[in-house]
Design a protein around this motif. Sequence first.
Motif, mmCIF file in Angstrom:
data_model
loop_
_atom_site.group_PDB
_atom_site.id
_atom_site.type_symbol
_atom_site.label_atom_id
_atom_site.label_comp_id
_atom_site.label_asym_id
_atom_site.label_seq_id
_atom_site.Cartn_x
_atom_site.Cartn_y
_atom_site.Cartn_z
ATOM 1 N N CYS A 190 0.749 -1.181 0.009
ATOM 2 C CA CYS A 190 0.054 0.065 0.067
ATOM 3 C C CYS A 190 0.882 1.200 -0.057
ATOM 4 O O CYS A 190 2.161 1.108 0.044
ATOM 5 C CB CYS A 190 -0.961 0.061 1.226
ATOM 6 N N ILE A 191 0.057 2.414 -0.245
ATOM 7 C CA ILE A 191 1.004 3.619 -0.214
ATOM 8 C C ILE A 191 0.125 4.505 0.961
ATOM 9 O O ILE A 191 -1.102 4.732 1.083
ATOM 10 C CB ILE A 191 0.943 4.513 -1.416
ATOM 11 N N TYR A 192 0.632 4.877 2.065
ATOM 12 C CA TYR A 192 0.250 5.653 3.121
ATOM 13 C C TYR A 192 0.600 7.060 2.650
ATOM 14 O O TYR A 192 1.738 7.457 2.327
ATOM 15 C CB TYR A 192 1.099 5.384 4.512
ATOM 16 N N ARG A 193 -0.546 7.848 2.790
ATOM 17 C CA ARG A 193 -0.296 9.372 2.096
ATOM 18 C C ARG A 193 -0.670 10.126 3.464
ATOM 19 O O ARG A 193 -1.866 10.023 4.130
ATOM 20 C CB ARG A 193 -1.199 9.771 0.981
ATOM 21 N N GLU A 194 -0.355 11.257 3.459
ATOM 22 C CA GLU A 194 -0.528 12.533 4.393
ATOM 23 C C GLU A 194 -0.802 13.681 3.667
ATOM 24 O O GLU A 194 -0.296 13.861 2.641
ATOM 25 C CB GLU A 194 0.766 12.793 5.319
ATOM 26 N N TYR A 200 -4.228 14.808 8.198
ATOM 27 C CA TYR A 200 -5.329 13.939 7.254
ATOM 28 C C TYR A 200 -4.311 13.047 6.592
ATOM 29 O O TYR A 200 -3.262 13.221 6.286
ATOM 30 C CB TYR A 200 -5.685 15.016 6.051
ATOM 31 N N HIS A 201 -4.887 11.783 6.380
ATOM 32 C CA HIS A 201 -4.078 10.536 5.726
ATOM 33 C C HIS A 201 -5.027 9.685 5.019
ATOM 34 O O HIS A 201 -6.382 9.493 5.296
ATOM 35 C CB HIS A 201 -3.331 9.660 6.875
ATOM 36 N N SER A 202 -4.562 8.688 4.279
ATOM 37 C CA SER A 202 -5.229 7.893 3.556
ATOM 38 C C SER A 202 -4.376 6.611 3.304
ATOM 39 O O SER A 202 -3.016 6.680 3.724
ATOM 40 C CB SER A 202 -5.703 8.085 2.333
#
Length: 140
Positions: free
Chosen positions: A82-86, A112-114
């Motif tokens: 996966c890719i964790y994004r902020e 904020y993240h996904s």
Amino acid sequence: MIKKSSGVYYSTPENQKVTSKIIDELCEIAKEDQLDMVRLCLHESEKSKLMAMVIIIRNKYIYPIHRHDWKDESYSVLRGECIYREYQENKTVSQEIRLSAGEIMMNINRTYHSIEPLTDVLCFIEHTIGPFKPIRPEYL
């Protein structure tokens, strides 16, 4: 496993060990029930001080961008990538971290993240603090 609600299960006190067989069962439940996300809570209850959940994500489902400023969380990837994004408040990506099976990361920024799955099945363990608070995350 004890079913709490749709897609949410609790382990029994005498069986806290998560095996490949348990992960396979969770994947099968998600497939049969046509759910994009299933979780197995390893903690005893919503009152526990430490929350540990095995989370299965199917079909590259992306939970909406959100934040919770009252807790940190860690992610330990067991299967998939996966890719964790902020994100900044204007929805600009401020950080991306690619995670593969066997890798762990700590989310302490409370931004904020996904998590974007790169594989059809993503399985990770999420740890966070308890007790559970029925506060909805803030969505971007």
